[in-house]
Design a protein around this motif. Sequence first.
Motif, PDB file in Angstrom:
ATOM      1  N   ALA A 120      49.198  37.261  51.181  1.00 20.63           N
ATOM      2  CA  ALA A 120      49.204  36.713  49.821  1.00 20.63           C
ATOM      3  C   ALA A 120      48.682  35.284  49.762  1.00 20.63           C
ATOM      4  CB  ALA A 120      50.622  36.762  49.251  1.00 20.63           C
ATOM      5  N   ARG A 121      48.490  34.638  50.919  1.00 17.93           N
ATOM      6  CA  ARG A 121      48.078  33.240  50.908  1.00 17.93           C
ATOM      7  C   ARG A 121      46.806  32.950  51.691  1.00 17.93           C
ATOM      8  NH1 ARG A 121      52.181  29.685  53.193  1.00 17.93           N
ATOM      9  NH2 ARG A 121      51.070  28.066  52.082  1.00 17.93           N
ATOM     10  N   PHE A 122      46.436  33.819  52.627  1.00 18.18           N
ATOM     11  CA  PHE A 122      45.346  33.488  53.532  1.00 18.18           C
ATOM     12  C   PHE A 122      44.277  34.581  53.590  1.00 18.18           C
ATOM     13  CE2 PHE A 122      49.069  31.256  55.340  1.00 18.18           C
ATOM     14  CZ  PHE A 122      48.637  29.974  55.108  1.00 18.18           C
ATOM     15  N   GLY A 123      43.102  34.170  54.063  1.00 10.95           N
ATOM     16  CA  GLY A 123      41.977  35.073  54.223  1.00 10.95           C
ATOM     17  C   GLY A 123      41.964  35.743  55.581  1.00 10.95           C
ATOM     18  N   ASN A 124      41.003  36.647  55.751  1.00 15.91           N
ATOM     19  CA  ASN A 124      40.919  37.440  56.971  1.00 15.91           C
ATOM     20  C   ASN A 124      40.755  36.588  58.217  1.00 15.91           C
ATOM     21  OD1 ASN A 124      40.954  39.458  55.108  1.00 15.91           O
ATOM     22  ND2 ASN A 124      38.981  40.332  55.653  1.00 15.91           N
ATOM     23  N   THR A 129      40.284  44.349  50.960  1.00  8.40           N
ATOM     24  CA  THR A 129      40.920  43.600  49.870  1.00  8.40           C
ATOM     25  C   THR A 129      40.621  42.109  49.861  1.00  8.40           C
ATOM     26  OG1 THR A 129      42.914  43.205  51.186  1.00  8.40           O
ATOM     27  CG2 THR A 129      42.852  45.233  49.876  1.00  8.40           C
ATOM     28  N   GLU A 130      39.762  41.634  50.755  1.00  8.43           N
ATOM     29  CA  GLU A 130      39.576  40.184  50.878  1.00  8.43           C
ATOM     30  C   GLU A 130      39.079  39.540  49.592  1.00  8.43           C
ATOM     31  OE1 GLU A 130      37.894  36.877  53.938  1.00  8.43           O
ATOM     32  OE2 GLU A 130      36.650  38.646  53.641  1.00  8.43           O
ATOM     33  N   THR A 131      38.093  40.123  48.945  1.00  7.80           N
ATOM     34  CA  THR A 131      37.546  39.517  47.729  1.00  7.80           C
ATOM     35  C   THR A 131      38.593  39.476  46.618  1.00  7.80           C
ATOM     36  OG1 THR A 131      35.346  40.289  48.321  1.00  7.80           O
ATOM     37  CG2 THR A 131      35.702  39.671  46.025  1.00  7.80           C
ATOM     38  N   ASP A 132      39.334  40.554  46.450  1.00  6.61           N
ATOM     39  CA  ASP A 132      40.372  40.581  45.413  1.00  6.61           C
ATOM     40  C   ASP A 132      41.449  39.535  45.678  1.00  6.61           C
ATOM     41  OD1 ASP A 132      39.086  42.670  44.126  1.00  6.61           O
ATOM     42  OD2 ASP A 132      40.238  44.209  45.197  1.00  6.61           O
ATOM     43  N   ARG A 133      41.827  39.378  46.941  1.00  4.84           N
ATOM     44  CA  ARG A 133      42.825  38.368  47.285  1.00  4.84           C
ATOM     45  C   ARG A 133      42.288  36.961  47.041  1.00  4.84           C
ATOM     46  NH1 ARG A 133      43.759  38.372  52.623  1.00  4.84           N
ATOM     47  NH2 ARG A 133      42.159  39.889  53.092  1.00  4.84           N
ATOM     48  N   LEU A 174      42.504  31.988  44.120  1.00  4.57           N
ATOM     49  CA  LEU A 174      41.739  30.943  43.447  1.00  4.57           C
ATOM     50  C   LEU A 174      42.209  30.766  42.005  1.00  4.57           C
ATOM     51  CD1 LEU A 174      39.336  28.941  43.575  1.00  4.57           C
ATOM     52  CD2 LEU A 174      37.939  30.782  42.651  1.00  4.57           C
ATOM     53  N   HIS A 175      42.399  31.855  41.290  1.00  2.00           N
ATOM     54  CA  HIS A 175      42.796  31.770  39.885  1.00  2.00           C
ATOM     55  C   HIS A 175      44.232  31.280  39.724  1.00  2.00           C
ATOM     56  CE1 HIS A 175      39.452  34.704  38.429  1.00  2.00           C
ATOM     57  NE2 HIS A 175      38.991  33.673  39.105  1.00  2.00           N
ATOM     58  N   ILE A 213      34.266  34.026  49.079  1.00  2.00           N
ATOM     59  CA  ILE A 213      34.331  32.767  48.321  1.00  2.00           C
ATOM     60  C   ILE A 213      33.321  32.785  47.183  1.00  2.00           C
ATOM     61  CG2 ILE A 213      33.919  30.271  48.450  1.00  2.00           C
ATOM     62  CD1 ILE A 213      35.050  30.390  51.315  1.00  2.00           C
ATOM     63  N   GLN A 214      32.105  33.203  47.468  1.00  2.93           N
ATOM     64  CA  GLN A 214      31.074  33.240  46.431  1.00  2.93           C
ATOM     65  C   GLN A 214      31.442  34.208  45.312  1.00  2.93           C
ATOM     66  OE1 GLN A 214      27.516  34.168  48.601  1.00  2.93           O
ATOM     67  NE2 GLN A 214      27.298  32.086  49.415  1.00  2.93           N
ATOM     68  N   LEU A 215      31.955  35.375  45.673  1.00  2.00           N
ATOM     69  CA  LEU A 215      32.346  36.346  44.649  1.00  2.00           C
ATOM     70  C   LEU A 215      33.543  35.842  43.834  1.00  2.00           C
ATOM     71  CD1 LEU A 215      31.902  39.657  46.665  1.00  2.00           C
ATOM     72  CD2 LEU A 215      30.478  38.823  44.790  1.00  2.00           C
ATOM     73  N   ALA A 216      34.465  35.176  44.482  1.00  2.00           N
ATOM     74  CA  ALA A 216      35.633  34.643  43.774  1.00  2.00           C
ATOM     75  C   ALA A 216      35.225  33.528  42.817  1.00  2.00           C
ATOM     76  CB  ALA A 216      36.671  34.131  44.771  1.00  2.00           C
ATOM     77  N   MET A 217      34.274  32.705  43.232  1.00  4.11           N
ATOM     78  CA  MET A 217      33.823  31.606  42.371  1.00  4.11           C
ATOM     79  C   MET A 217      33.110  32.134  41.122  1.00  4.11           C
ATOM     80  SD  MET A 217      34.821  28.797  43.828  1.00  4.11           S
ATOM     81  CE  MET A 217      33.830  27.524  43.097  1.00  4.11           C
ATOM     82  N   ARG A 218      32.446  33.271  41.248  1.00  6.11           N
ATOM     83  CA  ARG A 218      31.718  33.857  40.114  1.00  6.11           C
ATOM     84  C   ARG A 218      32.595  34.723  39.218  1.00  6.11           C
ATOM     85  NH1 ARG A 218      27.379  35.991  43.962  1.00  6.11           N
ATOM     86  NH2 ARG A 218      26.284  34.091  44.509  1.00  6.11           N
ATOM     87  N   ALA A 219      33.763  35.119  39.699  1.00  4.09           N
ATOM     88  CA  ALA A 219      34.627  36.028  38.947  1.00  4.09           C
ATOM     89  C   ALA A 219      35.105  35.362  37.661  1.00  4.09           C
ATOM     90  CB  ALA A 219      35.822  36.438  39.793  1.00  4.09           C
ATOM     91  N   PRO A 220      35.130  36.112  36.556  1.00  7.32           N
ATOM     92  CA  PRO A 220      35.582  35.527  35.283  1.00  7.32           C
ATOM     93  C   PRO A 220      37.092  35.265  35.301  1.00  7.32           C
ATOM     94  CG  PRO A 220      35.149  37.869  35.030  1.00  7.32           C
ATOM     95  CD  PRO A 220      34.720  37.502  36.414  1.00  7.32           C
TER      96      PRO A 220
END
Length: 153
Positions: A68-72, A99-103, A108-109, A139-146
């Motif tokens: 819930a707090r960290f990446g792969n 699930t990395e991108t969703d996490r 981030l949000h 990171i790139q996908l998370a930054m672009r996510a609405p």
Amino acid sequence: MPKLQISLKARALRYLSMREHSRIELARKLERYAQDGDDVAALLDTLEAAKYLSAERFSDSLVNRRIARFGNQRILAELQSHQMDSQEIARIKSALSVTETDRAIEILHRKFPDKAIDHAEKAKQARFLQQRGFSQKAIQLAMRAPREDELDN
């Protein structure tokens, strides 16, 4: 009244009852209390044979605590620091990659509810995810996510 001496096995079982431990972590904790003639490696072998100590359970427990707090990258590095075997790390890596991108988006949000408006803020948010151990792709996908407020409009 003198303090009661706890046997090495009882101490190991007490540690394992609190949470799962890796073999190396439990050995390190028990070495402090080992007397002359105590064989920590043999005790750990006995605990593994009795299924009290399990590398698979430990890795699943560690992942569940950290997911819930960290990446792969951060989770896998921690597993490697506990000297888990390569098959176990590969199993965890394949499960985490789904699930990395969703996490990353969720983390981030939660930390930054508002979208970055300038380059400095974007860099700050990207560094935050990078320090948490997320891949550049996530990171790139998370930054672009609405954000939630953007979806309402």
